[in-house]
Design a protein around this motif. Structure first.
Motif, PDB file in Angstrom:
ATOM      1  N   GLN A   1      -8.782  -8.805 -52.337  1.00  0.00           N
ATOM      2  CA  GLN A   1      -8.672  -7.352 -52.480  1.00  0.00           C
ATOM      3  C   GLN A   1      -8.055  -6.988 -53.835  1.00  0.00           C
ATOM      4  OE1 GLN A   1      -6.161  -5.739 -49.438  1.00  0.00           O
ATOM      5  NE2 GLN A   1      -6.949  -3.650 -49.647  1.00  0.00           N
ATOM      6  N   ALA A   2      -6.995  -7.710 -54.218  1.00  0.00           N
ATOM      7  CA  ALA A   2      -6.358  -7.476 -55.518  1.00  0.00           C
ATOM      8  C   ALA A   2      -7.334  -7.762 -56.657  1.00  0.00           C
ATOM      9  CB  ALA A   2      -5.109  -8.342 -55.650  1.00  0.00           C
ATOM     10  N   ALA A   3      -8.115  -8.841 -56.515  1.00  0.00           N
ATOM     11  CA  ALA A   3      -9.091  -9.197 -57.545  1.00  0.00           C
ATOM     12  C   ALA A   3     -10.153  -8.108 -57.688  1.00  0.00           C
ATOM     13  CB  ALA A   3      -9.746 -10.535 -57.206  1.00  0.00           C
ATOM     14  N   MET A   4     -10.644  -7.572 -56.585  1.00  0.00           N
ATOM     15  CA  MET A   4     -11.660  -6.523 -56.625  1.00  0.00           C
ATOM     16  C   MET A   4     -11.143  -5.276 -57.336  1.00  0.00           C
ATOM     17  SD  MET A   4     -13.078  -6.991 -52.717  1.00  0.00           S
ATOM     18  CE  MET A   4     -14.200  -5.591 -52.724  1.00  0.00           C
ATOM     19  N   ILE A   5      -9.886  -4.906 -57.048  1.00  0.00           N
ATOM     20  CA  ILE A   5      -9.308  -3.725 -57.685  1.00  0.00           C
ATOM     21  C   ILE A   5      -9.191  -3.950 -59.187  1.00  0.00           C
ATOM     22  CG2 ILE A   5      -7.213  -2.335 -57.855  1.00  0.00           C
ATOM     23  CD1 ILE A   5      -6.799  -2.889 -54.834  1.00  0.00           C
ATOM     24  N   SER A   6      -8.757  -5.136 -59.593  1.00  0.00           N
ATOM     25  CA  SER A   6      -8.619  -5.457 -61.008  1.00  0.00           C
ATOM     26  C   SER A   6      -9.974  -5.444 -61.715  1.00  0.00           C
ATOM     27  CB  SER A   6      -7.966  -6.827 -61.176  1.00  0.00           C
ATOM     28  OG  SER A   6      -7.875  -7.198 -62.531  1.00  0.00           O
ATOM     29  N   MET A   7     -11.005  -5.960 -61.047  1.00  0.00           N
ATOM     30  CA  MET A   7     -12.355  -5.987 -61.629  1.00  0.00           C
ATOM     31  C   MET A   7     -12.919  -4.583 -61.804  1.00  0.00           C
ATOM     32  SD  MET A   7     -13.886  -9.159 -59.392  1.00  0.00           S
ATOM     33  CE  MET A   7     -15.590  -8.821 -59.831  1.00  0.00           C
ATOM     34  N   GLY A   8     -12.566  -3.678 -60.883  1.00  0.00           N
ATOM     35  CA  GLY A   8     -13.058  -2.308 -60.945  1.00  0.00           C
ATOM     36  C   GLY A   8     -14.478  -2.154 -60.444  1.00  0.00           C
ATOM     37  N   GLU A   9     -14.993  -3.184 -59.812  1.00  0.00           N
ATOM     38  CA  GLU A   9     -16.351  -3.106 -59.248  1.00  0.00           C
ATOM     39  C   GLU A   9     -16.437  -4.043 -58.059  1.00  0.00           C
ATOM     40  OE1 GLU A   9     -18.511  -6.420 -62.116  1.00  0.00           O
ATOM     41  OE2 GLU A   9     -18.671  -4.304 -62.633  1.00  0.00           O
ATOM     42  N   TRP A  10     -17.328  -3.706 -57.145  1.00  0.00           N
ATOM     43  CA  TRP A  10     -17.485  -4.528 -55.955  1.00  0.00           C
ATOM     44  C   TRP A  10     -18.852  -4.264 -55.336  1.00  0.00           C
ATOM     45  CZ3 TRP A  10     -13.247  -1.417 -56.919  1.00  0.00           C
ATOM     46  CH2 TRP A  10     -13.334  -0.096 -56.462  1.00  0.00           C
TER      47      TRP A  10
END
Length: 331
Positions: free
Chosen positions: A257-266
């Motif tokens: 979840q933290a990685a997805m937020i940092s990436m800014g896309e999912w």
């Protein structure tokens, strides 16, 4: 092993620590960690005593993230957060950590032991929530293959774990689980998880249609879990309000979840902020205060590196990052 310092069969309290117990634990990804329980049965270097004049006291409840799983006490949220708050506010802030690892930290167990949080005269109760808490909200005690395997030689314990896996699951699932416990699997995951995008993609593929707490089209089972969480949250918040103590809740994201937020896309049909919105609505509905730290992860490059890749708990630096975020939100 941590489980040796815990009571695993008392339905009146849920899983809890044995007062005065000390154990060391070593897992594949972390250095040896000491877990020391005070006379109240909570992880703390000192016993909980009377509040000194001028002291602002916080009681923290929750599960393994708040407990400081896999890190030394000096590296855990419970130690870092009051120091940061004291520095920012210029007054003495102390924190009593009444979080519990495993089933002892879910919403049902927090509700069962909530009197412990109120009897030490807190000025605030800080409820640290994680996605795991929603999935295990009603659980209190480990059952079946969740019960730690004790006694006997390493080979005999391994054999009992294998039999338990095949009893509870299909052959394919059992083999997958057994392989996941090997050092080879740990090394492979460390290698594969070096790529942020590959890690997130692998996580979302997961069993049973992927992680439900991220899905915009969750299953009926997940919706029921969320209702159970709200049921216990309403009890907790009502008792805090009756005692005149503000209850503040915050969601700490899991690794993917933290990685997805940092990436800014999912991927389509997933949303890393969905559970945050759901919990905010629940907490505010029943009179609590909700603080939001998830947007802060947008400015942290590759935040998943601050979680143990396979185990999934925050490492020492991860605890420090989340402590700073919570301190900023509280002040």
């Amino acid at each position: 092993m941590l489980f040796r310092s815990m009571v695993l069969n008392d339905p009146s309290t849920g899983t809890r620590g044995i007062p005065g117990c000390e154990v060391w634990e070593k897992k594949g990804e972390n250095q040896p960690v000491e877990y020391r329980f005070n006379r109240s049965g909570y992880r703390a270097e000192e016993n909980f005593g009377p509040k000194s004049p001028g002291t602002y006291r916080i009681v923290m409840v929750g599960s393994s993230y708040a407990f400081g799983m896999r890190v030394q006490m000096r590296e855990a949220l419970a130690t870092l957060l009051p120091a940061e708050l004291s520095q920012v506010t210029g007054r003495r802030v102390e924190l009593f950590d009444e979080a519990m690892a495993g089933m002892g930290g879910g919403p049902h167990s927090v509700a069962l032991r909530f009197d412990d949080a109120l009897t030490v005269e807190p000025d605030m109760i800080l409820w640290m929530l994680t996605p795991w808490d929603i999935q295990q909200g009603a659980a209190m005690l480990p059952t079946g293959d969740q019960i730690p395997v004790k006694g006997g030689s390493t080979i005999s314990r391994a054999w009992r774990r294998i039999k338990a896996a095949f009893t509870a699951r299909s052959s394919t699932s059992a083999i997958d689980e057994i392989f996941s416990l090997t050092r080879t699997a740990t090394l492979l995951r460390h290698f594969l998880y070096q790529s942020q995008s590959q890690y997130v993609k692998s996580f979302l593929i997961g069993p049973a249609g992927g992680p439900q707490f991220l899905s915009t089209k969750p299953s009926a089972e997940y919706e029921n879990q969320l209702r159970e969480c709200e049921f216990y949250a309403s009890q907790i918040e009502a008792r805090a309000a009756a005692a005149g103590v503000p209850l503040v809740a915050v969601l700490v994201p899991d690794r993917a979840q933290a990685a997805m937020i940092s990436m800014g896309e999912w991927q389509e049909n997933y949303d890393p902020y969905k559970l945050d919105h759901e919990l905010r609505a629940i907490v505010l509905k029943h009179g609590g205060i909700y603080i939001d730290i998830l947007p802060d992860f947008r400015t942290v490059p590759n935040p998943e590196q601050y979680y143990f890749p396979v185990d999934g708990h925050l490492d020492a630096q991860g605890n420090a990052i989340v402590s700073g975020m919570v301190a900023k939100a509280l002040t």
